[in-house]
Design an enzyme around this catalytic site. Structure first.
Site, PDB file in Angstrom:
ATOM      1  N   PRO A   1       0.850  -1.207   0.000  1.00 52.80           N
ATOM      2  CA  PRO A   1       0.000   0.000   0.000  1.00 52.80           C
ATOM      3  C   PRO A   1       0.884   1.256   0.000  1.00 52.80           C
ATOM      4  O   PRO A   1       1.507   1.586   0.993  1.00 52.80           O
ATOM      5  CB  PRO A   1      -0.810  -0.126   1.286  1.00 52.80           C
ATOM      6  CG  PRO A   1      -0.104  -1.131   2.120  1.00 52.80           C
ATOM      7  CD  PRO A   1       0.835  -1.918   1.287  1.00 52.80           C
TER       8      PRO A   1
ATOM      9  N   ASP B   1       5.714   2.541   2.380  1.00 54.58           N
ATOM     10  CA  ASP B   1       4.807   1.421   2.638  1.00 54.58           C
ATOM     11  C   ASP B   1       3.986   1.772   3.878  1.00 54.58           C
ATOM     12  O   ASP B   1       4.524   1.833   4.994  1.00 54.58           O
ATOM     13  CB  ASP B   1       5.654   0.159   2.855  1.00 54.58           C
ATOM     14  CG  ASP B   1       4.823  -1.089   3.042  1.00 54.58           C
ATOM     15  OD1 ASP B   1       3.636  -0.968   3.421  1.00 54.58           O
ATOM     16  OD2 ASP B   1       5.369  -2.186   2.828  1.00 54.58           O
ATOM     17  N   HIS B   2       2.703   1.982   3.667  1.00 51.87           N
ATOM     18  CA  HIS B   2       1.862   2.462   4.775  1.00 51.87           C
ATOM     19  C   HIS B   2       1.625   1.381   5.835  1.00 51.87           C
ATOM     20  O   HIS B   2       1.131   1.665   6.922  1.00 51.87           O
ATOM     21  CB  HIS B   2       0.519   2.977   4.221  1.00 51.87           C
ATOM     22  CG  HIS B   2      -0.077   4.092   5.034  1.00 51.87           C
ATOM     23  ND1 HIS B   2       0.225   4.292   6.363  1.00 51.87           N
ATOM     24  CD2 HIS B   2      -0.950   5.078   4.704  1.00 51.87           C
ATOM     25  CE1 HIS B   2      -0.448   5.331   6.819  1.00 51.87           C
ATOM     26  NE2 HIS B   2      -1.166   5.827   5.826  1.00 51.87           N
ATOM     27  N   ARG B   3       2.009   0.142   5.555  1.00 49.80           N
ATOM     28  CA  ARG B   3       1.887  -0.890   6.592  1.00 49.80           C
ATOM     29  C   ARG B   3       2.916  -0.658   7.691  1.00 49.80           C
ATOM     30  O   ARG B   3       2.760  -1.130   8.811  1.00 49.80           O
ATOM     31  CB  ARG B   3       2.129  -2.288   5.984  1.00 49.80           C
ATOM     32  CG  ARG B   3       1.074  -2.727   4.992  1.00 49.80           C
ATOM     33  CD  ARG B   3       1.477  -4.012   4.317  1.00 49.80           C
ATOM     34  NE  ARG B   3       2.735  -3.882   3.606  1.00 49.80           N
ATOM     35  CZ  ARG B   3       3.335  -4.872   2.951  1.00 49.80           C
ATOM     36  NH1 ARG B   3       2.792  -6.068   2.936  1.00 49.80           N
ATOM     37  NH2 ARG B   3       4.474  -4.669   2.319  1.00 49.80           N
ATOM     38  N   CYS B   4       3.979   0.031   7.311  1.00 48.24           N
ATOM     39  CA  CYS B   4       5.131   0.141   8.210  1.00 48.24           C
ATOM     40  C   CYS B   4       5.366   1.583   8.643  1.00 48.24           C
ATOM     41  O   CYS B   4       5.853   1.840   9.736  1.00 48.24           O
ATOM     42  CB  CYS B   4       6.326  -0.399   7.421  1.00 48.24           C
ATOM     43  SG  CYS B   4       7.913  -0.302   8.180  1.00 48.24           S
TER      44      CYS B   4
END
Ligand code: CAO
Length: 424
Positions: free
Chosen positions: A218, A394-397
């Site tokens: 993402p 990376d929007h997960r991180c």
């Protein structure tokens, strides 16, 4: 007596190559060691020498064809002189016989630089995984992996096989376009004239990798600008001295030099997301990928341990990697192990873009063209040299606020590089 010359092994795990050029013709005399073919694999174009001497009576491949080790390339009517030493290099097969093994029992000899280079080009996978890939008709090097060392697992192969099946109508028609002879000759579709351009190996591998990155991470892109007026004066002041010492100083080398210190504050920018284990792997080392524009497509060599190098070392290594990338002389490991990528399009122009994260990394910095802008200093407008930066993360991180803080801090580091030496 005629002898078949078969394509030798190109390196462990290199399953196919495309014939880019045939260097001989039927009726030509060939001498042992003479190059007869040019082959393109994922990362290299190599010439294939024939270990036989004699007259070429048949050529069994054509330009553009994909071939695998063991396939017959040429049939040679050998001259008497070559009769004594050829047995170890090629397998003798009567041309008329159709009982010949599909794969030769002895491997044909191949020029040493080629085998060394290609051996380093191979993707890492256990034999069972290679077998699995073969069963699915998959070229292993095309399989994306999240493993930081580039190791490919059975799960990666199955995931890729499933994704490929899902996209079957698209990819099948694309394959048909580039492989079927009749379609290669096709010069129009129902709307008008067209030109067919087959994908080369670099582009096809990049396409698979970019699709994997874009569809599994993402992405968000954040933009900022650094005032590099002072840095540019400094760069120009030392440019001639640096040139004499073999380095062309550009803003990219300075940027890369600053990154390790900035990562100390923002370790998730130099990391990997492991969704299976639900954790982040934060790298203590600092290897930076540099996107290089080459005639064959985008290639990303990695400059290792930039924290231990000065700006001059980085500039020299970057120029060397870029020229080796453009000449297709990089080995697979030269492109592995990166923790963060810098993509500088500033030499060409533009004021912003949204770079795609190079998995398994968590962020990529896009650099656009620096230009003079009127900047308000509270009293007047001053002409300042502003460098536009685009950070995809990376929007997960990484959250938006962290990305904004990271990029601002990087801009301030470019504006006041001494600040980093204070540890502030
Ligand atoms: N703004 C203004 N000028 C810039 C600049 C920027 N951001 N970046 C470079 N320049 C200048 C350099 O100073 C140099 O000019 P001088 O010779 O007058 O000093 C000139 O542009 C050419 O620089 P360069 O591009 O050769 O050097 P570099 O070290 O900055 O970059 C490399 C090296 C390998 C990154 C670059 O050559 C390259 O290939 N860039 C393309 C990357 C790419 O394609 N990214 C897209 C990926 S997504 O498809």
């Amino acid at each position: 007596m005629t002898t078949e010359f078969r394509l030798p092994e190109l390196g462990e795990n290199v399953a196919t190559g495309a014939v880019t050029k045939i260097l001989v013709a039927v009726g030509d005399a060939v001498a042992s060691g003479q190059n007869v073919l040019e082959i393109e694999t994922d990362k290299a174009v190599a010439e294939i020498p024939c270990p036989l001497s004699g007259k070429i009576v048949e050529i069994r491949v054509r330009e553009g064809q994909k071939i695998s080790p063991g396939e017959v390339i040429l049939v040679v009517e050998e001259s008497a002189a070559s009769g004594e030493d050829k047995s170890a290099e090629v397998e003798k097969v009567a041309v008329e016989s159709d009982t010949a093994d599909a794969v030769p029992r002895k491997k044909a000899k191949i020029a040493e630089p080629l085998t060394e280079k290609m051996r380093r080009d191979v993707a890492r996978a256990a034999p069972s995984v290679r077998q699995l890939a073969r069963e699915h008709g998959i070229v292993l090097e095309e399989v994306p992996t999240a493993d930081p060392t580039g190791k490919i697992t059975a799960q990666d192969v199955l995931k890729y096989a499933a994704a490929r099946k899902e996209n079957a109508p698209l990819s099948e028609s694309a394959d048909e376009t580039v492989t079927a002879d009749s379609n290669l000759r096709q010069d129009s579709d129902k709307w008008g004239k067209v030109t067919i351009e087959p994908m080369n190996a670099v582009r096809s591998k990049a396409a698979a990798h970019l699709t994997h990155c874009w569809t599994t991470i993402p992405h968000v892109t954040h933009f900022d600008k650094a005032d590099i007026t002072e840095l540019d004066k400094f760069r120009k002041h030392y440019a001639r001295q640096a040139e004499a010492a073999g380095a062309h100083l550009t803003v990219t080398a300075f940027l890369i030099k600053l990154l390790p210190d900035v990562f100390k504050r923002f370790p998730r920018m130099n990391a990997t997301v492991d969704m299976d284990r639900q954790l982040f792997v934060l790298k203590q080392y600092c290897n930076i990928g540099v996107a290089v524009d080459t005639p064959n497509g985008l290639i990303v060599p990695v400059i290792r341990h930039v924290d231990k190098k000065n700006v001059m070392n980085i500039a020299i290594e970057m120029a060397d990697s870029a020229s080796r990338a453009r000449e297709r002389k990089l080995a697979l490991e030269d492109m592995q192990g990166g923790g963060f990528t810098v993509s500088n399009l500033g030499g060409m122009g533009g004021y912003a873009f949204t770079p795609i994260i190079n998995a398994p990394e968590t962020a990529i910095l896009g650099v656009s063209r620096a230009g003079m802008e009127p900047v308000y200093n509270g009293k007047d407008f001053e002409p300042r040299l502003m460098l536009p930066l685009s950070l995809s993360y990376d929007h997960r991180c990484i959250d938006g606020a962290d990305a904004a803080r990271f990029l601002r801090y990087l801009c301030e580091s470019l504006e006041h590089p001494w600040r980093l030496t204070l540890g502030l």
